[in-house]
Design a protein around this motif. Structure first.
Motif, PDB file in Angstrom:
ATOM      1  N   VAL A 247       0.867  -1.167   0.000  1.00 33.66           N
ATOM      2  CA  VAL A 247       0.000   0.000   0.000  1.00 33.66           C
ATOM      3  C   VAL A 247       0.908   1.223   0.000  1.00 33.66           C
ATOM      4  CG1 VAL A 247      -1.841   1.244   1.189  1.00 33.66           C
ATOM      5  CG2 VAL A 247      -1.772  -1.262   1.275  1.00 33.66           C
ATOM      6  N   TYR A 248       0.699   2.150  -0.947  1.00 29.83           N
ATOM      7  CA  TYR A 248       1.616   3.277  -1.098  1.00 29.83           C
ATOM      8  C   TYR A 248       0.857   4.589  -1.262  1.00 29.83           C
ATOM      9  CZ  TYR A 248       0.515   2.815  -6.096  1.00 29.83           C
ATOM     10  OH  TYR A 248      -0.148   2.739  -7.300  1.00 29.83           O
ATOM     11  N   ARG A 249       1.479   5.637  -0.774  1.00 25.86           N
ATOM     12  CA  ARG A 249       0.933   6.987  -0.923  1.00 25.86           C
ATOM     13  C   ARG A 249       1.217   7.451  -2.344  1.00 25.86           C
ATOM     14  NH1 ARG A 249      -0.094  10.225   3.432  1.00 25.86           N
ATOM     15  NH2 ARG A 249       1.366   8.965   4.685  1.00 25.86           N
TER      16      ARG A 249
ATOM     17  N   LEU B 186       4.947   5.094  -6.677  1.00 24.35           N
ATOM     18  CA  LEU B 186       5.134   3.654  -6.552  1.00 24.35           C
ATOM     19  C   LEU B 186       6.581   3.308  -6.901  1.00 24.35           C
ATOM     20  CD1 LEU B 186       4.125   0.737  -6.228  1.00 24.35           C
ATOM     21  CD2 LEU B 186       3.396   0.824  -8.625  1.00 24.35           C
ATOM     22  N   VAL B 187       7.272   2.675  -5.983  1.00 29.05           N
ATOM     23  CA  VAL B 187       8.641   2.211  -6.237  1.00 29.05           C
ATOM     24  C   VAL B 187       8.662   0.697  -6.024  1.00 29.05           C
ATOM     25  CG1 VAL B 187       9.713   4.401  -5.613  1.00 29.05           C
ATOM     26  CG2 VAL B 187       9.346   2.671  -3.858  1.00 29.05           C
ATOM     27  N   PRO B 188       9.526  -0.027  -6.745  1.00 31.10           N
ATOM     28  CA  PRO B 188       9.469  -1.497  -6.698  1.00 31.10           C
ATOM     29  C   PRO B 188       9.759  -2.091  -5.320  1.00 31.10           C
ATOM     30  CG  PRO B 188      10.750  -0.738  -8.591  1.00 31.10           C
ATOM     31  CD  PRO B 188      10.507   0.459  -7.746  1.00 31.10           C
ATOM     32  N   GLU B 189      10.759  -1.589  -4.623  1.00 32.71           N
ATOM     33  CA  GLU B 189      11.183  -2.172  -3.350  1.00 32.71           C
ATOM     34  C   GLU B 189      11.461  -1.056  -2.347  1.00 32.71           C
ATOM     35  OE1 GLU B 189      14.555  -4.368  -4.787  1.00 32.71           O
ATOM     36  OE2 GLU B 189      13.394  -6.229  -4.910  1.00 32.71           O
TER      37      GLU B 189
ATOM     38  N   PRO C  33       7.965 -10.606   0.301  1.00 34.87           N
ATOM     39  CA  PRO C  33       8.799 -10.018  -0.758  1.00 34.87           C
ATOM     40  C   PRO C  33      10.287 -10.318  -0.592  1.00 34.87           C
ATOM     41  CG  PRO C  33       7.120  -8.463  -0.076  1.00 34.87           C
ATOM     42  CD  PRO C  33       7.041  -9.616   0.871  1.00 34.87           C
ATOM     43  N   TRP C  34      10.816 -10.308   0.650  1.00 34.47           N
ATOM     44  CA  TRP C  34      12.226 -10.659   0.839  1.00 34.47           C
ATOM     45  C   TRP C  34      12.447 -12.143   0.606  1.00 34.47           C
ATOM     46  CZ3 TRP C  34       9.981  -7.403   4.630  1.00 34.47           C
ATOM     47  CH2 TRP C  34      10.410  -6.076   4.560  1.00 34.47           C
TER      48      TRP C  34
END
Length: 318
Positions: free
Chosen positions: A138-140, A145-148, A170-171
């Protein structure tokens, strides 16, 4: 001088060969009996249900863990002692004593399987959303939006918890040899509750962070409820489905017992009219986790999870 065996007062063939034959027959009978009639614990003996829950919520023990112990007792033989621990150190200490049952996040459950435990069931959502959850970012939107973000913007990122695959997935998939550093200015923050990522999402929406890696169900609940308005927030799926909450059983428990327990647990909540008070109480309590019951977790499912998350690590938190 030759010895006359008939002078010994007891037939020689019975004392030597007969004893060997008798011992072999007894061992064979015991083996057959163990297969046909697996050993049970003595009546009144207690097994242990070990629960890992860092939240310290007494209501969960009252409404979920104790009812789960009583339900298992109604199927199995003997009483269940429920032992709720708050951190990994205490969990591992009790685990060393060999409890029969474990209730824990899937990340911890995968490690317990390496110590002789077998998967029994996992949590089930109410239909139609009855699939296992994925990990989502979930991103502001203003931050982009950035991949990691846990690598490029760690101070702006919070992870739902440190013990479940919907948070650490994800890790586990992309960085199996390099788990992130925890906390402070040089690493992402972690939420406190592996079964509910609401605390992490509240911190996100109140402006403490720009990115959160959390359980899909929890994120969708916040997005649908307007707590994270779509004009300000976006969502991206980050992993395949994960088991999430797992109930495991000791490999020392007989296959017959495992099958019976799995059948009864996976039937919970599917036919409420036919359920007794113990089952109804447990299903009602599972609502605290937004669950409707359990699904079986079979060995092929576990193999798929291990392939999907090859680098699982639970760190020392939360």
């Amino acid at each position: 001088m030759a010895v006359n065996n008939s002078d010994r007062g007891f037939p020689y063939w019975l004392t030597r060969r007969g004893t060997a034959l008798f011992t072999g027959a007894a061992v064979l009978l015991l083996a057959v009996g163990a297969l046909l009639f697996p050993a049970h614990r003595p009546l009144g003996a207690k097994s242990v249900l070990l629960v890992l829950d860092p939240s310290r919520m007494q209501a969960r023990e009252t409404d979920v863990y104790q009812p789960l112990g009583r339900f298992i007792s109604s199927i199995d033989r003997g009483d269940i002692a429920v032992d709720v621990v708050r951190d990994l150190a205490a969990f591992r200490q009790v685990l060393a004593a060999g409890p029969d049952f474990l209730l824990c996040p899937d990340g911890v459950g995968l490690q317990a399987m390496d110590q002789g435990y077998l998967p029994l069931v996992v949590g089930r959502r109410a239909a139609p959303r009855n699939l296992r959850p994925r990990s989502v970012l979930v991103y502001r939107k203003r931050a982009g939006l950035v991949p990691e973000p846990w690598l490029s913007r760690p101070a702006a990122t919070i992870i739902g918890d440190s013990l479940s695959l919907v948070a650490t997935g994800p890790w586990c998939r992309h960085h199996p040899l390099a788990p992130p550093r925890r906390g402070g200015d040089d690493g992402p923050a972690f939420g406190p509750d592996p079964y509910d990522h609401a605390p992490a999402l509240h911190a996100l929406r109140l402006g403490c962070f720009d990115y959160a890696v959390v359980r899909q169900w929890d994120a969708d609940r916040f997005l649908a409820g307007g707590l994270l308005p779509a004009r300000e927030w976006g969502e991206k799926v980050m992993s395949p489905p994960a088991p999430d909450m797992m109930l495991l059983i000791s490999g020392k428990v007989s296959a017959r017992r495992r099958l019976a327990l799995g059948d009864h647990l996976s039937a919970l909540g599917r036919n409420p009219e036919a359920e007794g008070p113990l089952a109804r109480a447990l299903v009602a309590g599972l609502g605290r986790f937004h669950l409707a019951g359990f699904n079986l977790l079979l060995e092929p499912d576990v193999d798929l999870v291990r392939r999907n998350f090859p680098g699982h690590w639970p760190p020392t938190g939360p």
